[in-house]
Write a protein that holds these residues in place. Structure first.
Motif, PDB file in Angstrom:
ATOM      1  N   LEU B  48      33.071  64.847 -29.720  1.00  0.00           N
ATOM      2  CA  LEU B  48      31.507  65.870 -29.717  1.00  0.00           C
ATOM      3  C   LEU B  48      31.462  67.205 -29.725  1.00  0.00           C
ATOM      4  O   LEU B  48      30.716  67.796 -30.356  1.00  0.00           O
ATOM      5  CB  LEU B  48      30.906  65.445 -28.228  1.00  0.00           C
ATOM      6  CG  LEU B  48      30.556  64.442 -27.569  1.00  0.00           C
ATOM      7  CD1 LEU B  48      30.176  63.922 -26.460  1.00  0.00           C
ATOM      8  CD2 LEU B  48      30.043  63.558 -28.718  1.00  0.00           C
ATOM      9  N   LEU B  51      31.926  67.949 -34.028  1.00  0.00           N
ATOM     10  CA  LEU B  51      30.698  66.850 -34.443  1.00  0.00           C
ATOM     11  C   LEU B  51      29.512  67.874 -34.328  1.00  0.00           C
ATOM     12  O   LEU B  51      28.371  68.501 -34.796  1.00  0.00           O
ATOM     13  CB  LEU B  51      30.432  66.011 -33.570  1.00  0.00           C
ATOM     14  CG  LEU B  51      30.415  64.661 -34.949  1.00  0.00           C
ATOM     15  CD1 LEU B  51      30.568  64.057 -33.588  1.00  0.00           C
ATOM     16  CD2 LEU B  51      30.719  64.147 -35.640  1.00  0.00           C
ATOM     17  N   LYS B  76      27.344  67.950 -39.394  1.00  0.00           N
ATOM     18  CA  LYS B  76      26.873  66.570 -39.902  1.00  0.00           C
ATOM     19  C   LYS B  76      26.516  66.361 -41.002  1.00  0.00           C
ATOM     20  O   LYS B  76      26.847  64.939 -41.515  1.00  0.00           O
ATOM     21  CB  LYS B  76      26.221  66.862 -38.790  1.00  0.00           C
ATOM     22  CG  LYS B  76      26.383  67.078 -37.310  1.00  0.00           C
ATOM     23  CD  LYS B  76      25.240  66.195 -36.146  1.00  0.00           C
ATOM     24  CE  LYS B  76      24.472  68.012 -35.977  1.00  0.00           C
ATOM     25  NZ  LYS B  76      23.382  67.806 -35.371  1.00  0.00           N
ATOM     26  N   TYR B  81      30.273  59.728 -36.909  1.00  0.00           N
ATOM     27  CA  TYR B  81      30.299  59.888 -35.768  1.00  0.00           C
ATOM     28  C   TYR B  81      29.976  58.171 -36.226  1.00  0.00           C
ATOM     29  O   TYR B  81      28.631  57.979 -36.264  1.00  0.00           O
ATOM     30  CB  TYR B  81      29.520  60.657 -35.359  1.00  0.00           C
ATOM     31  CG  TYR B  81      30.432  60.304 -34.017  1.00  0.00           C
ATOM     32  CD1 TYR B  81      31.156  60.408 -33.475  1.00  0.00           C
ATOM     33  CD2 TYR B  81      29.430  60.142 -33.315  1.00  0.00           C
ATOM     34  CE1 TYR B  81      31.432  60.118 -31.818  1.00  0.00           C
ATOM     35  CE2 TYR B  81      28.767  60.885 -31.768  1.00  0.00           C
ATOM     36  CZ  TYR B  81      30.769  60.108 -30.953  1.00  0.00           C
ATOM     37  OH  TYR B  81      30.442  59.555 -29.741  1.00  0.00           O
ATOM     38  N   PRO B  83      29.811  56.161 -31.871  1.00  0.00           N
ATOM     39  CA  PRO B  83      30.170  56.459 -31.226  1.00  0.00           C
ATOM     40  C   PRO B  83      30.945  55.393 -30.292  1.00  0.00           C
ATOM     41  O   PRO B  83      30.942  54.160 -30.767  1.00  0.00           O
ATOM     42  CB  PRO B  83      29.119  56.988 -29.824  1.00  0.00           C
ATOM     43  CG  PRO B  83      27.682  56.418 -31.458  1.00  0.00           C
ATOM     44  CD  PRO B  83      28.201  56.001 -32.471  1.00  0.00           C
ATOM     45  N   GLU B 148      26.203  52.328 -41.021  1.00  0.00           N
ATOM     46  CA  GLU B 148      25.676  53.523 -41.138  1.00  0.00           C
ATOM     47  C   GLU B 148      26.077  54.552 -41.642  1.00  0.00           C
ATOM     48  O   GLU B 148      25.253  55.858 -42.224  1.00  0.00           O
ATOM     49  CB  GLU B 148      25.060  53.684 -39.789  1.00  0.00           C
ATOM     50  CG  GLU B 148      24.273  54.866 -39.692  1.00  0.00           C
ATOM     51  CD  GLU B 148      24.388  55.791 -38.012  1.00  0.00           C
ATOM     52  OE1 GLU B 148      24.480  55.466 -37.308  1.00  0.00           O
ATOM     53  OE2 GLU B 148      24.892  56.672 -38.757  1.00  0.00           O
TER      54      GLU B 148
END
Lengths: 327, 314
Positions: B48, B51, B76, B81, B83, B148
């Motif tokens: 985290l 990012l 970003k 990313y 998760p 994505e």
């Protein structure tokens, strides 16, 4: 790195906080307008609007010709057991607004979409502002549709076109209704940041609404009695107490909205506070105020509603910015 | 630039709890780097911070030369990313979910459509394009998550526990996707505690414990460091005698020799000494029927390492 340098750097933020805002607004509005939740609410408000306006029209027909503002009467006339349309709006607006906002942030969190969305090149600002704007636009859209529908029913049912004074007053009332909804929307969204469970957030928002609807008036009267007691029975004492009570009740958005409705929809209302007999010298009672005078009367109320919306949004914003996004 | 992620003395504290403690991590361009460690070791917090989704308490990070706390949008835009629990809007279709992300990335419609088609093709979900995500299996959601990420054509992909909860077939497919991405030159940082999968795809691994990275290197290097031996040689001989075992123990670089049963001897060594083992066996009068070797498994390194750490603490 010194504290000063650090502060200097932190003030410089790359890019605009509005990046991605309209993508969020578009997506959220599409969600709102297609959700089953919204359909139920629309059906509910359509039923109440249709019912109350129909009842009001029955009464107006009986006394047609005697009133200059029959379109305003569509909103205010009631017949047992049905309350008037503004009576319904008083609790339907908060209900719709809360329904649009209570799972705004925690819903994303529970669906595990929050971290994925925030990993996109947007700031958190865009997500929260986007959700708020989408809710507000949805409210505006729904209420505008209802207003137009009522005008349409009036045209067909009464056969009289509204005059410009009526249209103006109802447009101001529409604006007030949207911002009255805005307060509850942003309150629900704030609770959706604070509470992880959407049900808890919804309950908290409804509890707040209930508090202001039912208990705040009682509390305001108790507070006024204890802070400005009537010791000697002077008029000034009674007046001071009543004025404090009025000021306290106006903390509640419900009171503000109700007073706006009274002033806008009853043109003969000249004051929302206390009027002593000598202040009415020279006034011709029962004559309507022009629109701009009524607007002046509710101006503090309207700005109060908008200011409260902005304040609550700022609070939600701060809470959301500081929130850790991991479970 | 070959170092795409660099952290210097990166520290994150939650109150008194130190989640990440002076972490110095370097990830090179094009490699697959695995963050290993038990739950709560600070892997997700590190991700985290890289990012820019959580602010570090102290220390610095550079991702592709940018600072995630000051230039989060640039970082970003180039880092994808995934998760640990990837969620989608269930009521929307795969395409609708992806187009939302594309819009958030500021892609024009046509470009977005093109990238979505190619991304769905890569993760093998083309036929699911217009189905609601609520009908997707966990493996499909995970692959949609990769699609994505691919929309923004990232230089770095960060995955948090990507294969957790997948069935073996799903996990295998997913590892295949990771290999494809690596072949395209994308740098991948993944965290996991499913060790054999990490071993299967990672070029280098870092072992996390209590917010610190205790060991970094290739699996073989870690094996040598932790176990003092990285290779295990199995000798098949019909007549195991104590003399043969003694002789094998004399071989330089043989760390441990033992008879597993009457026909198999196990030799653990710090390097590939099959030739010496065979020679010694024959010189000692044994018959050689078979000789095989396996590299050290990450499972063992991990278990051994944390056993030692716990032992020292106790």
């Amino acid at each position: 790195m010194s504290a000063l340098e650090r502060a200097e750097i932190q003030r410089l933020r790359e890019g605009s906080p509005w990046t991605g805002l309209w993508a969020v607004v578009a997506k959220e509005m599409a969600d709102h307008l297609t959700s089953a939740r919204m359909r139920i609410l629309e059906l509910l408000i359509l039923l109440t609007a249709g019912g109350t306006v129909y009842v009001a029209m029955q009464q107006i027909r009986a006394s047609i010709g005697s009133d200059r503002f029959i379109y305003l009467k569509l909103f205010t006339l009631s017949q047992d057991p049905l309350p008037s349309l503004i009576g319904f709006l008083g609790f339907l607006v908060p209900l719709i607004a809360i329904a649009l906002g209570f799972d705004a942030v925690n819903g994303e969190f529970n669906r595990k979409t929050l971290s994925r969305i925030l990993a996109q090149p947007i700031y958190r600002d865009a997500l929260l502002s986007g959700k708020f704007l989408a809710g507000l636009f949805t409210l505006a859209l729904v209420f505008s549709a209802i207003w137009l529908l009522i005008f349409g029913m009036g045209l067909i049912g009464l056969g009289v076109a509204p005059n410009s004074e009526e249209v103006g007053r109802l447009l101001w009332f529409l604006l007030a209704t949207i911002f009255y909804g805005g307060i509850w929307l942003v309150l629900a969204q704030m609770f959706s940041v604070v509470f992880r469970q959407p049900a808890t957030a919804a309950l908290a928002a409804i509890a707040t609404w209930l508090f202001f609807t039912v208990f705040w008036n009682i509390l305001a009267s108790l507070l006024a009695q204890s802070l400005r007691p009537i010791q000697y029975g002077f008029l000034q004492e009674a007046l001071a107490q009543a004025e404090l009570e009025l000021a306290l009740t106006r903390i509640s958005p419900n009171t503000l909205y109700a007073e706006i409705a009274i002033a806008l929809l009853n043109p003969t209302v000249r004051s929302l506070g206390f009027v002593l007999p000598f202040q009415l010298e020279g006034a011709i009672l029962g004559t309507p105020l022009p629109l701009h005078q009524s607007v002046l009367l509710i101006w503090p109320h309207l700005t109060g509603l908008i200011a409260a919306t902005i304040l609550l949004f700022a609070l939600a914003y701060v809470l959301f910015q500081r929130q850790e996004i991991r479970a | 630039m070959s170092e795409v992620i660099v952290t210097k003395d990166l520290t994150k504290k939650y109150g008194d709890f130190v989640a990440v403690d002076h972490l110095n991590l370097i990830v090179h361009k094009g490699e697959v780097f695995g963050l290993l460690g038990p739950n709560g070791a600070g892997k997700t917090t590190t991700i985290l911070m890289i990012l820019g989704l959580t602010e570090p308490t102290s220390g610095s990070i550079r991702v592709l030369g940018f600072d995630p706390t000051r230039q989060p949008l640039t970082v970003k835009a180039h880092v994808g990313y995934l998760p640990d629990q990837v969620g989608f809007y269930d009521e929307l279709t795969a395409y609708e979910n992806l187009i939302y992300i594309a819009k958030l990335n500021g892609l024009p419609r046509e470009e977005a459509d093109r990238r979505i088609e190619s991304a769905l093709q890569k993760v093998n979900l083309v036929e699911m394009r217009d189905k609601a995500v609520s009908t997707f299996s966990r493996g499909m959601r995970q692959r949609l998550g990769v699609a994505e990420i691919l929309i923004k054509q990232p230089q770095i992909i960060i995955m948090d526990e990507p294969t957790q909860g997948l069935d073996p077939e799903g996990a295998r497919e997913f590892l295949e996707i990771i290999r494809t991405l690596r072949a395209e030159g994308i740098t991948i940082l993944l965290s996991s505690h499913l060790l054999h999968q990490v071993q299967a795809v990672c070029d280098r691994v870092g072992l996390f414990h209590r917010g610190k990275m205790m060991l970094v290197g290739t699996v073989d290097e870690l094996g040598r460091k932790v176990l003092g031996k990285a290779f295990r040689i199995y000798v098949e001989t019909p007549n195991t005698t104590p003399e043969i075992i003694e002789a094998l123990k004399q071989v330089p670089e043989a760390v441990n020799v033992r008879a597993l049963n009457t026909t198999t001897i196990e030799v653990e060594a710090t390097s590939d000494i099959r030739h010496e083992v065979a020679k010694t066996l024959i010189t000692a009068g044994g018959q050689l029927r078979g000789l095989s070797m396996e590299a050290q498994s990450l499972d063992e390194i991990y278990a051994q390492y944390f056993q030692e750490v716990e032992h020292v603490r106790a």
